[in-house]
Motif scaffolding. Structure first.
Motif, PDB file in Angstrom:
ATOM      1  N   PHE A 191       0.843  -1.188   0.000  1.00 14.27           N
ATOM      2  CA  PHE A 191       0.000   0.000   0.000  1.00 14.27           C
ATOM      3  C   PHE A 191       0.885   1.247   0.000  1.00 14.27           C
ATOM      4  CE2 PHE A 191      -2.783  -3.265   1.521  1.00 14.27           C
ATOM      5  CZ  PHE A 191      -4.038  -2.907   1.058  1.00 14.27           C
ATOM      6  N   ASP A 192       0.564   2.177  -0.888  1.00 14.49           N
ATOM      7  CA  ASP A 192       1.223   3.483  -0.907  1.00 14.49           C
ATOM      8  C   ASP A 192       0.282   4.486  -0.261  1.00 14.49           C
ATOM      9  OD1 ASP A 192       3.344   2.386  -2.230  1.00 14.49           O
ATOM     10  OD2 ASP A 192       2.832   3.192  -4.197  1.00 14.49           O
ATOM     11  N   VAL A 193       0.814   5.251   0.682  1.00 13.39           N
ATOM     12  CA  VAL A 193       0.003   6.183   1.470  1.00 13.39           C
ATOM     13  C   VAL A 193       0.503   7.601   1.224  1.00 13.39           C
ATOM     14  CG1 VAL A 193      -0.827   6.762   3.778  1.00 13.39           C
ATOM     15  CG2 VAL A 193      -0.205   4.388   3.236  1.00 13.39           C
ATOM     16  N   TYR A 194      -0.402   8.455   0.813  1.00 11.60           N
ATOM     17  CA  TYR A 194      -0.075   9.857   0.553  1.00 11.60           C
ATOM     18  C   TYR A 194      -0.728  10.706   1.649  1.00 11.60           C
ATOM     19  CZ  TYR A 194       1.505   8.085  -3.921  1.00 11.60           C
ATOM     20  OH  TYR A 194       2.173   7.378  -4.901  1.00 11.60           O
ATOM     21  N   VAL A 195       0.125  11.281   2.494  1.00 14.73           N
ATOM     22  CA  VAL A 195      -0.343  11.975   3.691  1.00 14.73           C
ATOM     23  C   VAL A 195      -0.598  13.452   3.385  1.00 14.73           C
ATOM     24  CG1 VAL A 195       0.158  12.469   6.120  1.00 14.73           C
ATOM     25  CG2 VAL A 195       1.084  10.396   5.047  1.00 14.73           C
ATOM     26  N   GLU A 196      -1.694  13.952   3.911  1.00 12.29           N
ATOM     27  CA  GLU A 196      -2.066  15.356   3.730  1.00 12.29           C
ATOM     28  C   GLU A 196      -0.889  16.283   4.035  1.00 12.29           C
ATOM     29  OE1 GLU A 196      -5.569  18.370   5.401  1.00 12.29           O
ATOM     30  OE2 GLU A 196      -5.118  16.482   6.433  1.00 12.29           O
ATOM     31  N   GLY A 197      -0.549  17.137   3.081  1.00 17.15           N
ATOM     32  CA  GLY A 197       0.516  18.110   3.256  1.00 17.15           C
ATOM     33  C   GLY A 197       1.917  17.563   3.099  1.00 17.15           C
ATOM     34  N   GLN A 198       2.052  16.260   2.774  1.00 14.64           N
ATOM     35  CA  GLN A 198       3.386  15.655   2.700  1.00 14.64           C
ATOM     36  C   GLN A 198       3.656  14.957   1.365  1.00 14.64           C
ATOM     37  OE1 GLN A 198       4.064  13.126   6.163  1.00 14.64           O
ATOM     38  NE2 GLN A 198       2.933  14.523   7.507  1.00 14.64           N
ATOM     39  N   HIS A 199       2.842  15.202   0.371  1.00 16.29           N
ATOM     40  CA  HIS A 199       3.019  14.546  -0.921  1.00 16.29           C
ATOM     41  C   HIS A 199       3.045  15.582  -2.039  1.00 16.29           C
ATOM     42  CE1 HIS A 199      -1.167  15.334  -1.959  1.00 16.29           C
ATOM     43  NE2 HIS A 199      -1.546  14.802  -0.808  1.00 16.29           N
ATOM     44  N   ASN A 200       3.367  15.132  -3.242  1.00 17.20           N
ATOM     45  CA  ASN A 200       3.410  16.049  -4.387  1.00 17.20           C
ATOM     46  C   ASN A 200       2.301  15.770  -5.397  1.00 17.20           C
ATOM     47  OD1 ASN A 200       4.348  13.630  -5.384  1.00 17.20           O
ATOM     48  ND2 ASN A 200       6.069  14.512  -6.532  1.00 17.20           N
ATOM     49  N   LEU A 201       1.235  15.102  -4.970  1.00 15.07           N
ATOM     50  CA  LEU A 201       0.111  14.873  -5.858  1.00 15.07           C
ATOM     51  C   LEU A 201      -0.532  16.214  -6.228  1.00 15.07           C
ATOM     52  CD1 LEU A 201      -1.614  11.786  -4.162  1.00 15.07           C
ATOM     53  CD2 LEU A 201      -0.058  11.798  -6.120  1.00 15.07           C
ATOM     54  N   PRO A 202      -1.156  16.301  -7.405  1.00 12.90           N
ATOM     55  CA  PRO A 202      -1.690  17.583  -7.875  1.00 12.90           C
ATOM     56  C   PRO A 202      -3.054  17.948  -7.287  1.00 12.90           C
ATOM     57  CG  PRO A 202      -2.077  15.908  -9.526  1.00 12.90           C
ATOM     58  CD  PRO A 202      -1.275  15.243  -8.444  1.00 12.90           C
ATOM     59  N   VAL A 203      -3.535  17.168  -6.335  1.00 10.32           N
ATOM     60  CA  VAL A 203      -4.833  17.427  -5.702  1.00 10.32           C
ATOM     61  C   VAL A 203      -4.633  17.494  -4.191  1.00 10.32           C
ATOM     62  CG1 VAL A 203      -7.181  16.584  -5.328  1.00 10.32           C
ATOM     63  CG2 VAL A 203      -6.089  16.253  -7.551  1.00 10.32           C
ATOM     64  N   ASP A 204      -5.195  18.507  -3.578  1.00 10.53           N
ATOM     65  CA  ASP A 204      -5.125  18.655  -2.128  1.00 10.53           C
ATOM     66  C   ASP A 204      -5.880  17.516  -1.448  1.00 10.53           C
ATOM     67  OD1 ASP A 204      -4.678  20.484   0.326  1.00 10.53           O
ATOM     68  OD2 ASP A 204      -6.844  20.104   0.357  1.00 10.53           O
ATOM     69  N   THR A 205      -5.285  16.945  -0.409  1.00 14.10           N
ATOM     70  CA  THR A 205      -5.899  15.800   0.266  1.00 14.10           C
ATOM     71  C   THR A 205      -7.266  16.130   0.844  1.00 14.10           C
ATOM     72  OG1 THR A 205      -3.758  14.830   0.827  1.00 14.10           O
ATOM     73  CG2 THR A 205      -5.636  14.132   2.145  1.00 14.10           C
ATOM     74  N   ALA A 206      -7.388  17.279   1.487  1.00 13.16           N
ATOM     75  CA  ALA A 206      -8.673  17.656   2.078  1.00 13.16           C
ATOM     76  C   ALA A 206      -9.757  17.722   1.003  1.00 13.16           C
ATOM     77  CB  ALA A 206      -8.545  18.992   2.797  1.00 13.16           C
ATOM     78  N   ASP A 207      -9.435  18.330  -0.140  1.00 16.71           N
ATOM     79  CA  ASP A 207     -10.405  18.404  -1.237  1.00 16.71           C
ATOM     80  C   ASP A 207     -10.722  17.015  -1.784  1.00 16.71           C
ATOM     81  OD1 ASP A 207     -10.530  21.136  -1.043  1.00 16.71           O
ATOM     82  OD2 ASP A 207      -9.131  21.527  -2.695  1.00 16.71           O
ATOM     83  N   ALA A 208      -9.681  16.190  -1.911  1.00 16.50           N
ATOM     84  CA  ALA A 208      -9.879  14.839  -2.440  1.00 16.50           C
ATOM     85  C   ALA A 208     -10.856  14.054  -1.571  1.00 16.50           C
ATOM     86  CB  ALA A 208      -8.540  14.107  -2.532  1.00 16.50           C
ATOM     87  N   ILE A 209     -10.760  14.205  -0.258  1.00 13.45           N
ATOM     88  CA  ILE A 209     -11.645  13.472   0.644  1.00 13.45           C
ATOM     89  C   ILE A 209     -13.038  14.096   0.669  1.00 13.45           C
ATOM     90  CG2 ILE A 209     -12.017  12.867   3.069  1.00 13.45           C
ATOM     91  CD1 ILE A 209      -8.979  12.432   3.283  1.00 13.45           C
ATOM     92  N   VAL A 210     -13.109  15.424   0.647  1.00 16.98           N
ATOM     93  CA  VAL A 210     -14.418  16.098   0.650  1.00 16.98           C
ATOM     94  C   VAL A 210     -15.250  15.692  -0.564  1.00 16.98           C
ATOM     95  CG1 VAL A 210     -15.545  18.333   0.329  1.00 16.98           C
ATOM     96  CG2 VAL A 210     -13.770  18.075   2.069  1.00 16.98           C
ATOM     97  N   TYR A 211     -14.613  15.624  -1.731  1.00 17.86           N
ATOM     98  CA  TYR A 211     -15.327  15.305  -2.968  1.00 17.86           C
ATOM     99  C   TYR A 211     -15.364  13.801  -3.261  1.00 17.86           C
ATOM    100  CZ  TYR A 211     -15.522  20.240  -4.263  1.00 17.86           C
ATOM    101  OH  TYR A 211     -15.798  21.592  -4.291  1.00 17.86           O
ATOM    102  N   SER A 212     -14.809  12.991  -2.370  1.00 20.15           N
ATOM    103  CA  SER A 212     -14.778  11.556  -2.617  1.00 20.15           C
ATOM    104  C   SER A 212     -16.189  10.977  -2.599  1.00 20.15           C
ATOM    105  CB  SER A 212     -13.904  10.844  -1.577  1.00 20.15           C
ATOM    106  OG  SER A 212     -14.463  10.968  -0.271  1.00 20.15           O
ATOM    107  N   VAL A 213     -16.336   9.833  -3.254  1.00 22.77           N
ATOM    108  CA  VAL A 213     -17.641   9.174  -3.367  1.00 22.77           C
ATOM    109  C   VAL A 213     -17.458   7.680  -3.104  1.00 22.77           C
ATOM    110  CG1 VAL A 213     -18.583  10.842  -5.005  1.00 22.77           C
ATOM    111  CG2 VAL A 213     -17.328   8.858  -5.855  1.00 22.77           C
ATOM    112  N   GLU A 214     -18.559   7.021  -2.824  1.00 23.76           N
ATOM    113  CA  GLU A 214     -18.495   5.566  -2.639  1.00 23.76           C
ATOM    114  C   GLU A 214     -18.908   4.886  -3.937  1.00 23.76           C
ATOM    115  OE1 GLU A 214     -20.801   2.272  -0.027  1.00 23.76           O
ATOM    116  OE2 GLU A 214     -19.751   3.823   1.129  1.00 23.76           O
ATOM    117  N   ARG A 215     -18.050   4.027  -4.422  1.00 26.28           N
ATOM    118  CA  ARG A 215     -18.318   3.271  -5.635  1.00 26.28           C
ATOM    119  C   ARG A 215     -17.955   1.819  -5.406  1.00 26.28           C
ATOM    120  NH1 ARG A 215     -20.877   7.007  -6.431  1.00 26.28           N
ATOM    121  NH2 ARG A 215     -20.885   8.491  -8.177  1.00 26.28           N
TER     122      ARG A 215
END
Length: 232
Positions: A107-131
């Protein structure tokens, strides 16, 4: 052994391999479900396992889903301490992520404020959906991350997988959320080049008729996204 016996033996090996892959995939999904139960509000899965969830959820396009051998997720920094108490994490400073192995899966874990992904973690979780029973980032954030990965891996085996995953997401993108604003003109240009190409033959085992059908769906959904964003 004659030709017929060789063909039968080959078919038996393929069937056995497929059954083993399905069992392994089931174990990965069980492991992912366990992690999700630990942090129902604090994580969202990304990458190939998220793409798979969207296609399975669609029903119509489930047969084009690809199984993964690992899983990635983003996590709120507030939940990271609890994860450290549960699992032995190893930092990967070069790629700005944490890693752990559970039930034989990485498992790769990208921690809020500690990664270089192009999407903010807080936003990613707020807009997340169940599929398909899994909490995943929304399609637009998933596309943003896939384009980011593709730009870094273009021309490689992993880059080819990113291309296929981008097409898979567009098969199910018949509605657009507010998070679409994360996609900029450069992202759309990369996506359009992929969707105009021959990526669909890889999804359909070179079935040209099916590939043309998928291409039409993806390009129609792409134009819908462009219009939503105000591009013509």
């Amino acid at each position: 052994m004659g030709r017929a016996e060789n063909m039968a033996a080959y078919a038996a090996r393929i069937k056995e391999q497929k059954m083993a892959e399905d069992v392994n995939w089931g174990k990965l999904l069980d492991t992912v479900s366990e992690i999700q139960k630990w942090f129902p509000e604090g994580v969202a899965f990304i990458g190939g396992i998220a793409v798979h969830a969207y296609l399975e959820h669609s029903g119509e396009y489930a047969k084009y889903a690809a199984q993964s051998h690992d899983a990635d997720f983003v996590i709120r920094v507030a939940d990271m301490a609890d994860l450290r108490d549960i699992e032995a994490l190893t930092p990967n400073n070069r790629l700005n992520k944490q890693q752990f192995v559970k039930n034989g899966f990485e498992f790769d874990v990208y921690v809020e404020g500690q990664h270089n992904l192009p999407v903010d973690t807080a936003d990613a979780i707020v807009y997340s959906v169940e599929r398909n029973g899994l909490r995943v980032v929304c399609p637009e954030h998933l596309l943003k991350m896939k384009v980011f990965a593709y730009n870094d891996r273009k021309g490689s085996v992993k880059g080819d997988k990113d291309e296929a995953d981008i097409a898979r997401v567009f098969l199910t993108l018949n509605e657009v959320s507010e998070a679409a604003c994360e996609l900029d003109e450069d992202d759309l240009e990369v996506i359009h080049e992929i969707l105009k190409g021959n990526v669909y033959r890889r999804l359909t085992d070179n079935n040209d008729f099916e590939a043309r059908q998928l291409k039409t769906v993806c390009l129609d959904n792409f134009e819908g996204l462009r219009r939503h964003l105000g591009y013509r």
